[in-house]
Write an enzyme that holds these catalytic residues in place. Structure first.
Site, PDB file in Angstrom:
ATOM      1  N   SER A 141       0.872  -1.175   0.000  1.00  0.00           N
ATOM      2  CA  SER A 141       0.000   0.000   0.000  1.00  0.00           C
ATOM      3  C   SER A 141       0.911   1.227   0.000  1.00  0.00           C
ATOM      4  CB  SER A 141      -0.856  -0.013   1.264  1.00  0.00           C
ATOM      5  OG  SER A 141      -1.378   1.261   1.518  1.00  0.00           O
ATOM      6  N   TYR A 154      -2.220  -2.039  10.342  1.00  0.00           N
ATOM      7  CA  TYR A 154      -2.344  -2.207   8.888  1.00  0.00           C
ATOM      8  C   TYR A 154      -1.123  -1.604   8.178  1.00  0.00           C
ATOM      9  CZ  TYR A 154      -4.090  -1.758   4.121  1.00  0.00           C
ATOM     10  OH  TYR A 154      -4.216  -1.821   2.756  1.00  0.00           O
TER      11      TYR A 154
HETATM   12  N1  LIG Z   1      -8.938  -0.767  -1.085  1.00  0.00           N
HETATM   13  C1  LIG Z   1      -7.912   0.035  -0.875  1.00  0.00           C
HETATM   14  O1  LIG Z   1      -8.054   1.258  -0.722  1.00  0.00           O
HETATM   15  C2  LIG Z   1      -6.508  -0.530  -0.848  1.00  0.00           C
HETATM   16  C3  LIG Z   1      -5.421   0.346  -0.947  1.00  0.00           C
HETATM   17  C4  LIG Z   1      -4.128  -0.186  -0.925  1.00  0.00           C
HETATM   18  C5  LIG Z   1      -3.940  -1.545  -0.791  1.00  0.00           C
HETATM   19  N2  LIG Z   1      -5.027  -2.358  -0.676  1.00  0.00           N
HETATM   20  C6  LIG Z   1      -4.790  -3.797  -0.523  1.00  0.00           C
HETATM   21  O2  LIG Z   1      -5.299  -4.469  -1.664  1.00  0.00           O
HETATM   22  C7  LIG Z   1      -5.758  -5.766  -1.292  1.00  0.00           C
HETATM   23  C8  LIG Z   1      -7.200  -5.944  -1.729  1.00  0.00           C
HETATM   24  O3  LIG Z   1      -7.964  -4.924  -1.124  1.00  0.00           O
HETATM   25  P1  LIG Z   1      -9.511  -4.729  -1.470  1.00  0.00           P
HETATM   26  O4  LIG Z   1      -9.896  -3.403  -0.932  1.00  0.00           O
HETATM   27  O5  LIG Z   1      -9.749  -5.056  -2.888  1.00  0.00           O
HETATM   28  O6  LIG Z   1     -10.137  -5.849  -0.512  1.00  0.00           O
HETATM   29  P2  LIG Z   1     -11.624  -6.420  -0.462  1.00  0.00           P
HETATM   30  O7  LIG Z   1     -12.487  -5.768  -1.479  1.00  0.00           O
HETATM   31  O8  LIG Z   1     -12.032  -6.374   0.974  1.00  0.00           O
HETATM   32  O9  LIG Z   1     -11.396  -7.944  -0.876  1.00  0.00           O
HETATM   33  C9  LIG Z   1     -10.604  -8.746  -0.064  1.00  0.00           C
HETATM   34  C10 LIG Z   1     -10.476 -10.097  -0.730  1.00  0.00           C
HETATM   35  O10 LIG Z   1      -9.697 -10.925   0.140  1.00  0.00           O
HETATM   36  C11 LIG Z   1     -10.444 -12.087   0.458  1.00  0.00           C
HETATM   37  N3  LIG Z   1     -10.178 -12.501   1.833  1.00  0.00           N
HETATM   38  C12 LIG Z   1     -10.337 -11.766   2.965  1.00  0.00           C
HETATM   39  N4  LIG Z   1      -9.980 -12.499   4.033  1.00  0.00           N
HETATM   40  C13 LIG Z   1      -9.585 -13.707   3.555  1.00  0.00           C
HETATM   41  C14 LIG Z   1      -9.113 -14.895   4.152  1.00  0.00           C
HETATM   42  N5  LIG Z   1      -8.965 -14.992   5.480  1.00  0.00           N
HETATM   43  N6  LIG Z   1      -8.847 -15.963   3.370  1.00  0.00           N
HETATM   44  C15 LIG Z   1      -9.010 -15.894   2.026  1.00  0.00           C
HETATM   45  N7  LIG Z   1      -9.425 -14.790   1.393  1.00  0.00           N
HETATM   46  C16 LIG Z   1      -9.721 -13.714   2.155  1.00  0.00           C
HETATM   47  C17 LIG Z   1     -11.894 -11.680   0.302  1.00  0.00           C
HETATM   48  O11 LIG Z   1     -12.676 -12.853   0.120  1.00  0.00           O
HETATM   49  P3  LIG Z   1     -14.288 -12.836   0.355  1.00  0.00           P
HETATM   50  O12 LIG Z   1     -14.824 -11.862  -0.582  1.00  0.00           O
HETATM   51  O13 LIG Z   1     -14.708 -14.182  -0.010  1.00  0.00           O
HETATM   52  O14 LIG Z   1     -14.493 -12.421   1.734  1.00  0.00           O
HETATM   53  C18 LIG Z   1     -11.803 -10.794  -0.926  1.00  0.00           C
HETATM   54  O15 LIG Z   1     -11.746 -11.590  -2.078  1.00  0.00           O
HETATM   55  C19 LIG Z   1      -5.541  -5.874   0.209  1.00  0.00           C
HETATM   56  O16 LIG Z   1      -4.317  -6.502   0.471  1.00  0.00           O
HETATM   57  C20 LIG Z   1      -5.501  -4.427   0.656  1.00  0.00           C
HETATM   58  O17 LIG Z   1      -4.781  -4.258   1.847  1.00  0.00           O
HETATM   59  C21 LIG Z   1      -6.303  -1.897  -0.711  1.00  0.00           C
END
Ligand SMILES: NC(=O)c1ccc[n+]([C@@H]2O[C@H](COP(=O)([O-])OP(=O)(O)OC[C@H]3O[C@@H](n4cnc5c(N)ncnc54)[C@H](OP(=O)(O)O)[C@@H]3O)[C@@H](O)[C@H]2O)c1
Length: 264
Positions: A141, A154
């Site tokens: 991130s 985080y």
């Molecule tokens: N969104 C942001 O602003 C942002 C910014 C920078 C970095 N990131 C990083 O990018 C990545 C994705 O973020 P996102 O916002 O797209 O997340 P998200 O929409 O919450 O999706 C998370 C994904 O991870 C899966 N997951 C969660 N817990 C899990 C577990 N224990 N075992 C297996 N799968 C699991 C979820 O599965 P289910 O749907 O089946 O629950 C979902 O497919 C993360 O690493 C996050 O830290 C996000």
């Protein structure tokens, strides 16, 4: 499986992981998609199969379970899959004052964002090393460079991913596996994210990206072998500029900007 190559993506059922799945499928890459059971993964598989001529396998599991990554690995071995791209995307976050967030919740962040990511690299590296060319993309991130108060665990977990990826890349530089780390700023992936963005007002719009943009840039740069990928020009400039500030000044400014999370 017939000598075809597969891309393994964790957290593929929604958000950035789903966007990566689509971006890979659009390039004709076969997929192994992983997410929690009872989510939207089957729907994502169906959608991709209906749109692109690629193979899509799904594996649902809570990756934080002790033997989950090994079970995923065993599944890939049983299916005789050739994995040449690994996208370690699954991750969770917490927001609020450190002392107000339960320890279990904090440790779960480290379990998924760090321990699972290390296990994934440990198990799948030998498979990737069998290829002429292979890639690992680790999801960090922008916060790895800009530590955010009120998201301490985080931010720390993403800092680990950042440093781990750079070190691993260097260790592996004479082999076929190229490691990149992607550091997105805020990405609108759900209604909660939209609310968060609104809470920050108009300045947030300058740095916010959509999942598809992150995935497209991330994948393009990964396949080019870029080390650190910061999607979005303004975000890239902010990270570079932040290095010019003394740490104490930078942290005071960040605290003021993110005080909105104090009461989350
Ligand atoms: N969104 C942001 O602003 C942002 C910014 C920078 C970095 N990131 C990083 O990018 C990545 C994705 O973020 P996102 O916002 O797209 O997340 P998200 O929409 O919450 O999706 C998370 C994904 O991870 C899966 N997951 C969660 N817990 C899990 C577990 N224990 N075992 C297996 N799968 C699991 C979820 O599965 P289910 O749907 O089946 O629950 C979902 O497919 C993360 O690493 C996050 O830290 C996000």
């Amino acid at each position: 499986m017939n000598g075809e190559n597969f891309t393994l993506i964790t957290g593929a059922s929604m958000g950035i992981g789903k966007a990566f799945s689509n971006a890979c499928a659009a390039r004709g890459m076969n997929l192994v998609l992983v997410a929690l059971p009872d989510g939207e993964l089957a729907a994502v598989q169906k959608e991709i199969l209906a749109t692109w001529e690629v193979k899509v396998l799904v594996f649902t599991i809570d990756l934080t379970e002790e033997d989950a990554v090994k079970r995923l690995y065993d599944f890939c071995i049983e299916m005789d899959l050739t994995i040449d791209v690994l996208i370690n995307n699954a991750g969770i976050g917490t927001g609020g004052r450190f002392e107000n967030i339960g320890l279990e919740k904090q440790l779960k962040v480290i379990d998924l964002n760090n321990k699972v990511l290390v296990r994934m690299c440990h198990y799948f590296l030998p498979l990737l090393q069998k290829q002429d060319k292979a890639y690992i993309l680790n999801m960090s991130s922008m916060e790895a460079n800009l530590p955010l108060p009120y998201k301490a665990v985080y931010t720390g977990s993403k800092n680990f991913v950042y440093a781990f990826s750079l070190a691993l890349r260097e260790e592996l530089k004479r082999g076929p596996v190229c490691v990149s780390v992607v550091c997105p700023g805020p990405v609108v992936t759900n209604a909660e994210g939209l609310e968060r963005m609104k809470a920050h007002g108009s300045r947030a719009k300058l740095v916010v990206l959509m999942p598809d943009e992150v995935a497209e840039i991330g994948l393009k740069c990964l396949l080019k072998g870029k080390t650190i990928i910061i999607p979005g020009k303004i975000n890239w400039v902010l990270v570079k500029l932040s290095r010019l500030f003394p740490t104490a000044t930078k942290m005071r400014l960040l605290e003021r900007l993110f005080r909105v999370y104090n009461t989350h």
